[in-house]
Design a protein around this motif. Structure first.
Motif, PDB file in Angstrom:
ATOM      1  N   LEU A  75      15.409  18.906  46.740  1.00  0.00           N
ATOM      2  CA  LEU A  75      15.124  19.722  45.566  1.00  0.00           C
ATOM      3  C   LEU A  75      16.340  20.508  45.085  1.00  0.00           C
ATOM      4  O   LEU A  75      16.232  21.326  44.182  1.00  0.00           O
ATOM      5  CB  LEU A  75      13.970  20.688  45.871  1.00  0.00           C
ATOM      6  CG  LEU A  75      12.665  20.041  46.341  1.00  0.00           C
ATOM      7  CD1 LEU A  75      11.613  21.110  46.591  1.00  0.00           C
ATOM      8  CD2 LEU A  75      12.168  19.009  45.346  1.00  0.00           C
ATOM      9  N   GLN A 106       9.476  24.472  44.331  1.00  0.00           N
ATOM     10  CA  GLN A 106       8.430  24.451  45.355  1.00  0.00           C
ATOM     11  C   GLN A 106       7.172  25.155  44.865  1.00  0.00           C
ATOM     12  O   GLN A 106       6.043  24.703  45.122  1.00  0.00           O
ATOM     13  CB  GLN A 106       8.952  25.108  46.634  1.00  0.00           C
ATOM     14  CG  GLN A 106       8.065  24.868  47.845  1.00  0.00           C
ATOM     15  CD  GLN A 106       7.976  23.400  48.213  1.00  0.00           C
ATOM     16  OE1 GLN A 106       8.990  22.733  48.366  1.00  0.00           O
ATOM     17  NE2 GLN A 106       6.757  22.903  48.343  1.00  0.00           N
ATOM     18  N   LEU A 139       5.388  22.762  42.533  1.00  0.00           N
ATOM     19  CA  LEU A 139       4.817  21.657  43.298  1.00  0.00           C
ATOM     20  C   LEU A 139       3.474  22.067  43.894  1.00  0.00           C
ATOM     21  O   LEU A 139       2.495  21.307  43.861  1.00  0.00           O
ATOM     22  CB  LEU A 139       5.782  21.227  44.411  1.00  0.00           C
ATOM     23  CG  LEU A 139       7.104  20.573  43.977  1.00  0.00           C
ATOM     24  CD1 LEU A 139       7.979  20.305  45.208  1.00  0.00           C
ATOM     25  CD2 LEU A 139       6.874  19.285  43.201  1.00  0.00           C
ATOM     26  N   LEU A 151       1.638  18.706  43.399  1.00  0.00           N
ATOM     27  CA  LEU A 151       2.556  17.600  43.179  1.00  0.00           C
ATOM     28  C   LEU A 151       3.275  17.247  44.474  1.00  0.00           C
ATOM     29  O   LEU A 151       3.597  18.122  45.273  1.00  0.00           O
ATOM     30  CB  LEU A 151       3.592  17.966  42.112  1.00  0.00           C
ATOM     31  CG  LEU A 151       3.055  18.476  40.769  1.00  0.00           C
ATOM     32  CD1 LEU A 151       4.193  18.992  39.907  1.00  0.00           C
ATOM     33  CD2 LEU A 151       2.280  17.380  40.041  1.00  0.00           C
ATOM     34  N   THR A 152       3.551  15.964  44.640  1.00  0.00           N
ATOM     35  CA  THR A 152       4.350  15.491  45.768  1.00  0.00           C
ATOM     36  C   THR A 152       5.704  15.041  45.239  1.00  0.00           C
ATOM     37  O   THR A 152       5.768  14.146  44.382  1.00  0.00           O
ATOM     38  CB  THR A 152       3.670  14.308  46.478  1.00  0.00           C
ATOM     39  OG1 THR A 152       2.375  14.724  46.927  1.00  0.00           O
ATOM     40  CG2 THR A 152       4.496  13.826  47.665  1.00  0.00           C
ATOM     41  N   PRO A 153       6.802  15.652  45.706  1.00  0.00           N
ATOM     42  CA  PRO A 153       8.119  15.290  45.156  1.00  0.00           C
ATOM     43  C   PRO A 153       8.614  13.956  45.705  1.00  0.00           C
ATOM     44  O   PRO A 153       8.355  13.606  46.864  1.00  0.00           O
ATOM     45  CB  PRO A 153       9.013  16.435  45.629  1.00  0.00           C
ATOM     46  CG  PRO A 153       8.392  16.889  46.908  1.00  0.00           C
ATOM     47  CD  PRO A 153       6.909  16.722  46.724  1.00  0.00           C
ATOM     48  N   GLU A 154       9.319  13.226  44.857  1.00  0.00           N
ATOM     49  CA  GLU A 154       9.990  11.999  45.279  1.00  0.00           C
ATOM     50  C   GLU A 154      11.502  12.209  45.323  1.00  0.00           C
ATOM     51  O   GLU A 154      12.123  12.083  46.367  1.00  0.00           O
ATOM     52  CB  GLU A 154       9.620  10.847  44.339  1.00  0.00           C
ATOM     53  CG  GLU A 154       8.148  10.456  44.432  1.00  0.00           C
ATOM     54  CD  GLU A 154       7.786   9.296  43.532  1.00  0.00           C
ATOM     55  OE1 GLU A 154       8.655   8.839  42.736  1.00  0.00           O
ATOM     56  OE2 GLU A 154       6.635   8.843  43.602  1.00  0.00           O
ATOM     57  N   VAL A 166      12.439  16.690  38.406  1.00  0.00           N
ATOM     58  CA  VAL A 166      12.027  16.148  39.703  1.00  0.00           C
ATOM     59  C   VAL A 166      10.952  15.101  39.457  1.00  0.00           C
ATOM     60  O   VAL A 166       9.934  15.386  38.804  1.00  0.00           O
ATOM     61  CB  VAL A 166      11.471  17.255  40.623  1.00  0.00           C
ATOM     62  CG1 VAL A 166      11.141  16.665  41.999  1.00  0.00           C
ATOM     63  CG2 VAL A 166      12.455  18.402  40.756  1.00  0.00           C
ATOM     64  N   VAL A 177       7.838  13.184  40.510  1.00  0.00           N
ATOM     65  CA  VAL A 177       6.750  13.628  41.382  1.00  0.00           C
ATOM     66  C   VAL A 177       5.547  12.692  41.242  1.00  0.00           C
ATOM     67  O   VAL A 177       5.500  11.827  40.370  1.00  0.00           O
ATOM     68  CB  VAL A 177       6.315  15.072  41.030  1.00  0.00           C
ATOM     69  CG1 VAL A 177       7.456  16.054  41.236  1.00  0.00           C
ATOM     70  CG2 VAL A 177       5.793  15.150  39.586  1.00  0.00           C
ATOM     71  N   ARG A 178       4.569  12.911  42.140  1.00  0.00           N
ATOM     72  CA  ARG A 178       3.256  12.267  42.050  1.00  0.00           C
ATOM     73  C   ARG A 178       2.209  13.366  41.963  1.00  0.00           C
ATOM     74  O   ARG A 178       2.257  14.360  42.704  1.00  0.00           O
ATOM     75  CB  ARG A 178       2.982  11.409  43.281  1.00  0.00           C
ATOM     76  CG  ARG A 178       3.889  10.195  43.402  1.00  0.00           C
ATOM     77  CD  ARG A 178       3.323   9.000  42.708  1.00  0.00           C
ATOM     78  NE  ARG A 178       4.284   7.888  42.697  1.00  0.00           N
ATOM     79  CZ  ARG A 178       4.019   6.711  42.156  1.00  0.00           C
ATOM     80  NH1 ARG A 178       2.836   6.485  41.596  1.00  0.00           N
ATOM     81  NH2 ARG A 178       4.927   5.758  42.149  1.00  0.00           N
ATOM     82  N   ARG A 179       1.231  13.187  41.068  1.00  0.00           N
ATOM     83  CA  ARG A 179       0.125  14.128  40.990  1.00  0.00           C
ATOM     84  C   ARG A 179      -0.852  13.860  42.126  1.00  0.00           C
ATOM     85  O   ARG A 179      -0.710  12.882  42.871  1.00  0.00           O
ATOM     86  CB  ARG A 179      -0.567  13.999  39.632  1.00  0.00           C
ATOM     87  CG  ARG A 179       0.397  14.180  38.453  1.00  0.00           C
ATOM     88  CD  ARG A 179      -0.327  14.124  37.125  1.00  0.00           C
ATOM     89  NE  ARG A 179      -0.934  15.400  36.793  1.00  0.00           N
ATOM     90  CZ  ARG A 179      -1.683  15.603  35.703  1.00  0.00           C
ATOM     91  NH1 ARG A 179      -1.924  14.598  34.870  1.00  0.00           N
ATOM     92  NH2 ARG A 179      -2.198  16.787  35.459  1.00  0.00           N
TER      93      ARG A 179
END
Length: 306
Positions: free
Chosen positions: A8, A40, A43, A48-51, A64, A66-68
């Motif tokens: 991040l 953070q 997120l 959210l999950t960061p990639e 960033v 991310v995935r929901r």
């Protein structure tokens, strides 16, 4: 957890810009230092999950990937809370996904936008130049709609007056084109266009149109204004600048590009030339002042060709 925090961290381009640009001060440094913590927080707030962080990224924002919570891909964008994200959000909401990226969630006053995920590696610059200009013109034309009532967007006249202020003081060398650019801006801002003001993207170029899933091409990162359409076309005139300036007969190519864009988008060719010259001059002076001398000189050389 340390690995997640490392992912991040702000990219070098963002750090370098906010550390060297004359327009950024202590507030920008504080925002930058706190950025990993801010990421953070969002997120967690939006589940959210960061990639990964997009690199090289923008000069004044962090994105960033991310995935929901349902697995849907998205992009978390955090920008300096200087009013720019508020205007960007307002424009994107007004377009409502029509030829522009869709907003999924937002805290615009804090500079946070959750956007649909586009193919960041595939912009119009991946196409051959003639095809890219056709697609760019078609996308831009569709964004020109009446602005919403009580909108927060400055006018072209207001915005360019602010850009013109202090331009000579920033210029470290006596570029003759600076005087011409300032004179042109005065005439253009005072002149009658005979058209109704529309919502403008403000920073439209081939690189700000990305491939999407629900539509072939979608615009991103507006710096919205309200005013005449010729102002919005000006950045397309100088797209792929390195290639243009390296070509034999660069001045003739630039003039032909002005004429073709003016014809295809039904704007006045002389006003387009004037705005292209002014915008290239302003950008060139600011690039040079920020220590990016080569890019600044290229932009000023291009302005001289016009």
């Amino acid at each position: 957890m340390a690995n997640v925090h490392d992912r991040l961290e702000p990219p070098e381009r963002l750090v370098r810009t906010l550390s060297s640009g004359p327009a950024y001060g202590e507030a920008a440094q504080q925002w930058l230092a706190r950025l990993p913590i801010t990421v953070q927080e969002y997120l967690e707030r939006w589940e959210l999950t960061p990639e990964r962080v997009r690199t090289p990224g923008g000069r004044t924002s962090l994105v960033v990937l991310v995935r929901r919570s349902d697995g849907t891909p998205a992009a978390l964008k955090l920008g300096l809370p200087d009013g720019t994200p508020v205007r960007e959000h307002a424009a994107l909401v007004h377009w409502d996904g029509r030829h522009a990226v869709q907003v999924l969630d937002a805290d615009p006053a804090a500079g946070a936008l959750l956007l649909e995920r586009l193919h960041g590696e595939v912009s119009l610059r991946s196409l051959a130049e003639p095809k890219a200009q056709l697609e760019a013109a078609a996308t831009l034309q569709r964004l020109w709609v009446p602005p919403p009532a009580d909108h927060p967007f400055p006018s072209v006249a207001e915005h360019t007056a602010a850009l013109a202020g202090g331009l000579r003081e920033l210029c470290e060398e006596p570029w003759a084109v600076v005087d011409e650019a300032l004179e042109l801006r005065e005439a253009l801002a005072a002149g009658e266009t005979g058209e109704e003001p529309v919502l403008l993207h403000g920073e439209f170029e081939q690189g700000s149109v990305l491939a999407g899933e629900r539509a072939p091409w979608l615009a991103i990162a507006p710096r919205p204004l309200v005013g005449e359409r010729a102002y919005d076309v000006a950045w397309l005139v100088r797209d792929r600048l390195d290639t243009l300036l390296a070509s034999p007969g660069a001045a003739a190519i630039a003039r032909r590009r002005v004429a073709k864009l003016a014809d295809s988008l039904d704007v006045d060719g002389e006003r387009l030339r004037g705005w292209a010259l002014f915008r290239a001059t302003v950008a060139g002076v600011h690039e040079a002042a920020a220590g990016r001398r080569r890019q600044g000189e290229l932009l000023l050389e291009f302005a001289g060709l016009l």
